[in-house]
Design an enzyme around this catalytic site. Structure first.
Site: not given
Length: 343
Positions: A104, A128, A275-276
């Site tokens: 974003e 996300d 998770q990343r």
């Protein structure tokens, strides 16, 4: 033609696959060269760059996590104040088109640069999955796979000890990771930011499950989940220097409230940055590659101010301004589908 590429914001599995695809497509299809700016927009402000080559080093990027260019966040005010330096850096390096890869914040900055007449083609990335105008972003599948595998493992240990397990996952203000991981792992409840939760309803489901003779309860908690107004109060973390909400461990706070109300051992697992990290899944490698190819094509076709997207099975493009207008959140219908499996 000379193309510039950068990766901004948080790291994400698949970033290197996009870089690889941009370099390969520019070299093989168009005979163009590619310059990578290091540490996101900071590299533009400080003129830190590296020439990218279509060779074995580039090929080895496909399965590598993180980003070979490095990444960083730059405050929007600093970016705006640094516009003359950005323009100078692009001119000094002979950059015809800039391809920012990010979420974003990065894409909002890219949209602003486009308004300042910088030729830009954006590539969406985020675990996300909250970027609008695209069905999915690369990185989400990898994060979802990691979360699901972790919850699968927690089922067996929770069952062995007759415990309640709260598993906190990433996602910020969007509940896509939590929702999908909860469904994929057979969790007994999922809490997401889009649906404020009632602590009494959580405890009712927990009690009901044990009263039926079941041996454990798994609840997936999105890091941005919040209690419904008028129920319980949780600690707030304020805002960081970029104006983003600081999350304060909702699962740990929720565990305290649940233990007050039921006579069960409640444990918390926070998956965090695992998770990343690491190798992207095959799906993310393919999607990232397709995005990179399409971004290079758009740059050479003069389709500036666009973001590459996935719609169905097709890669397309939409105006950057449309993509950053709002976040893509979990709709009520998707949550209702998941709620059928609660308890």
């Amino acid at each position: 033609m000379r193309i510039g590429v950068l990766t901004g914001g948080g790291d994400c599995p698949g970033l290197n696959a996009v870089i690889r695809a941009v370099v390969r497509t520019c070299h093989a299809r168009y005979g163009s060269s590619v310059v990578g700016f290091q540490n996101g927009f900071r590299g533009l402000l400080e003129n830190r760059r590296v020439q990218l080559h279509n060779d074995d080093r580039n090929d080895r990027l496909l399965a590598k996590g993180g980003t070979m260019l490095g990444t960083a966040r730059v405050h929007p005010d600093k970016l705006r104040a640094g516009l003359p330096q950005i323009m100078q850096t692009l001119d000094d390096n002979g950059i015809d088109v800039l391809i920012p890869i990010g979420g974003e914040g990065t894409l909002t900055a890219a949209s602003w640069l486009s308004e300042e007449n910088v030729p830009v083609v954006g590539v969406p990335k985020t675990i996300d999955n909250d970027i609008d105008c695209t069905d999915v972003t690369f990185g989400h599948d990898t994060a979802l796979t990691v979360a699901t595998e972790a919850i699968d493992r927690l089922h067996s240990t929770a069952e062995s000890h007759e415990r309640v397990m709260l598993v906190e996952v990433m996602g910020r203000h969007a509940g896509w990771i939590a929702l999908n991981a909860g469904l994929a792992s057979g969790a007994h409840m999922t809490l997401i930011p889009e649906q404020p939760f009632d602590i009494e309803e959580v405890c009712r489901l927990v009690k009901g499950r044990f009263q039926r003779g079941d041996s454990h309860f798994i609840c997936v908690v999105a890091e941005g989940a919040k209690p419904a107004p008028g129920t319980i109060m949780l600690r707030e973390g304020g805002l960081d220097e970029f104006g983003h909400e600081r999350f304060t461990g909702v699962a740990a706070q929720l565990a305290v409230e649940v233990e007050k109300r039921i006579n069960k051992d409640v444990r918390v697992t926070v998956l965090g940055h695992i998770q990343r990290g690491g190798t992207p899944t095959a799906y993310d490698r393919v999607l990232a590659t397709r995005f990179g190819v399409n971004a290079a094509d758009a740059a050479h076709a003069g389709e500036y101010g666009q973001m590459v997207t996935l719609r169905g099975q097709d890669i397309g493009r939409v105006p950057l301004a449309d993509a950053v207008r709002k976040l893509k959140l979990v709709p009520q219908s998707r949550y209702d589908d998941a709620a059928a499996f609660f308890g």
